[in-house]
Enzyme design. Structure first.
Site, short mmCIF file in Angstrom:
data_model
loop_
_atom_site.label_atom_id
_atom_site.label_comp_id
_atom_site.label_asym_id
_atom_site.label_seq_id
_atom_site.Cartn_x
_atom_site.Cartn_y
_atom_site.Cartn_z
N SER A 60 6.63 10.93 9.65
CA SER A 60 6.91 9.70 8.88
C SER A 60 7.20 9.95 7.41
O SER A 60 7.52 9.00 6.68
CB SER A 60 5.74 8.72 9.01
N LYS A 63 10.36 8.52 6.08
CA LYS A 63 10.52 7.16 5.56
C LYS A 63 10.64 7.14 4.03
O LYS A 63 11.06 6.12 3.46
CB LYS A 63 9.35 6.30 6.01
N SER A 120 3.88 2.14 7.19
CA SER A 120 4.63 3.19 7.89
C SER A 120 5.28 2.65 9.16
O SER A 120 5.35 3.32 10.18
CB SER A 120 3.72 4.38 8.23
N LYS A 222 3.17 9.35 0.52
CA LYS A 222 3.41 9.01 1.93
C LYS A 222 2.73 10.00 2.86
O LYS A 222 2.70 11.20 2.59
CB LYS A 222 4.91 8.99 2.21
#
Length: 382
Positions: A60, A63, A120, A222
């Site tokens: 992720s 992202k 997320s 993140k």
């Protein structure tokens, strides 16, 4: 003829002091991670690295690029934060982490951004990709184009979510480059990364970055996790005028990725500092200009100059101003005239263009002829 002029007085150091002994720095921590990297966000200087160029699946962390591109589109005026995005069946059906949007919902872009960054959400990522590019597949092409523009040379995206896909790879170094761009290029949207909760459809979800609760200096960025990628975290923190970015990939647990990131950041803040050598509006010195209405022109640097140095090591900095030959009018403000080279113990740590600090117009005919005569005479004594 190149003229080398030493700017040590502007730094308030002397050549003798520049030979002062460097502070001792211990070896960096060894992390329980497959790859990691620590950089100074201002300068890009690498402080710690291990397998930083090893290609790995980003999960992720992907992202970050999805959000970056949406920010770019908003800045260009192609879309607005208030635009309502229709949710497709593909976005709604996607597994993994979710924002919990529903088919047929129309969700503001800025809410989907929070769904991507804080929750997320795979559903939010696909919805934004489809809204910006028409399909997730086309959006992935845009992601790769943007990666190339940012200098992410070892990255290839296949989707907007980080869902496992053959060839969907990046490196710790490329992720640090992306993180630096997020902070630098879109500071207003970067603030979202520090938000601890986001609620949508009555479901309140926490930010998966545990460090936001552990240290007030940390404001992003993140997390990522898949079975193949392990537990990953790109983090950033700011203390005493220094911003660090850490990338930790392939740890064994959520807690471990947070703990290992803390080790890196603590090491960087303890032993290094960001030092501002010059501001863009600093006039370093005045230089003779021939054939101008004014006899001299101020010399400045084209941008602020930062360097990363061992904490307490300011006395070892040296700056050289190198002018590209003799200057002639007319000259415009901001016109390149040479460069400033900043060294730390003989190693170059910054190389920045030197520019004219003001405009100097060409003098009249007789003044130009007089200057030409003086230059001709002086040439016999050089």
């Amino acid at each position: 003829m190149l003229k080398r002029l030493f700017a040590s007085l502007l730094l308030m150091f002397t050549a003798g002091v520049a030979l002062a002994e460097q502070p001792l720095i211990p070896a960096p921590p060894q992390l329980a991670a497959s790859a990691y990297l620590l950089i100074d966000a201002h300068t890009g200087q690498v402080l710690v690295e291990h397998n930083a160029d090893k290609q790995v699946p980003p999960a992720s962390l992907t992202k970050m690029m999805t959000a970056y591109i949406v920010s770019e589109e908003i800045e260009k005026g192609s879309i607005k934060e208030t635009d309502l995005v229709p949710i497709s069946e593909k976005a709604w059906k996607k597994g993994g982490s979710k924002m919990f949007v529903k088919v047929g919902d129309k969700v503001p872009v800025i809410d989907l951004m929070r769904g991507v960054i804080i929750q997320s959400g795979n559903d939010a990522s696909i919805a934004l990709a489809e809204f910006v590019s028409g399909s997730e597949e086309v959006f992935a092409e845009v992601m790769n184009q943007q990666a190339e523009m940012l200098g992410m040379t070892d990255t290839n995206f296949k989707n907007a979510t980080g869902w496992p896909a053959e060839g969907h790879m990046t490196t710790a170094r490329d992720l640090a480059t992306l993180a630096r761009a997020l902070i630098r290029d879109h500071p207003e949207h970067y603030k979202i990364y520090s938000e601890k909760y986001f609620s949508y459809a009555g479901i309140n979800q926490p930010n998966r970055n545990r460090l936001l609760w552990r240290d007030s200096a940390i404001d992003g960025i993140k997390t990522g996790h898949t079975e193949e990628a392990g537990f990953c975290l790109v983090a950033s923190a700011q203390k005493r005028g220094m911003r660090l970015i850490s990338v930790v990939l392939g740890t064994e647990s959520d807690d471990k990725r947070a703990a290992e990131s803390q080790k890196l950041l603590a090491y960087g803040f303890r032993y290094y500092q960001t030092h501002k050598v010059y501001s863009a509006d600093d006039v370093l010195q005045s230089e003779r200009i021939w054939g101008g209405k004014e006899p001299q022109v101020g010399i400045a640097v084209e941008r602020d100059v930062f360097v990363t140095i061992p904490r307490g090591g300011e006395e070892s900095i040296k700056a050289d101003l190198i002018i590209d030959g003799e200057l002639e009018a007319p000259i415009k403000k901001g016109e390149p005239v040479g460069k400033v080279v900043v060294t730390l113990d003989g190693e170059t740590v910054a190389d920045v263009r030197a520019v004219a600090a003001e405009e100097v117009e060409q003098a009249g005919f007789f003044k130009r002829m007089w200057d030409a005569l003086k230059r001709f005479v002086m040439s016999f004594f050089q």
